[in-house]
Design an enzyme around this catalytic site. Sequence first.
Site, PDB file in Angstrom:
ATOM      1  CB  CYS A  10      -0.913  -0.002   1.225  1.00  0.00           C
ATOM      2  SG  CYS A  10      -0.041   0.225   2.792  1.00  0.00           S
ATOM      3  CB  CYS A  13       3.592  -0.599   2.817  1.00  0.00           C
ATOM      4  SG  CYS A  13       2.242  -1.274   3.803  1.00  0.00           S
TER       5      CYS A  13
END
Length: 76
Positions: A10, A13
């Site tokens: 994501c 991240c």
Amino acid sequence: MDIKVLGTGCPKCKTLEKLTRDAVEELGINAQITKIEDIMEIMKYNVMKTPALVVDGKVVVKGSIPSYDALKKLLS
């Protein structure tokens, strides 16, 4: 130093991974940085919310992105 960035890919991240790499470079730390995206591997660290950061086997961040300065303090 062994650093693992745990996250499924994501945007948060990816941000944590970039900040970690930048901090390691700025601090001149000799570190191996690994990105772990496999959910089963992530769960081995008892992390249910990503992103997370593991330093030398210890989870130091879970479910959030620390500020750049806080991240540098964690790594130094």
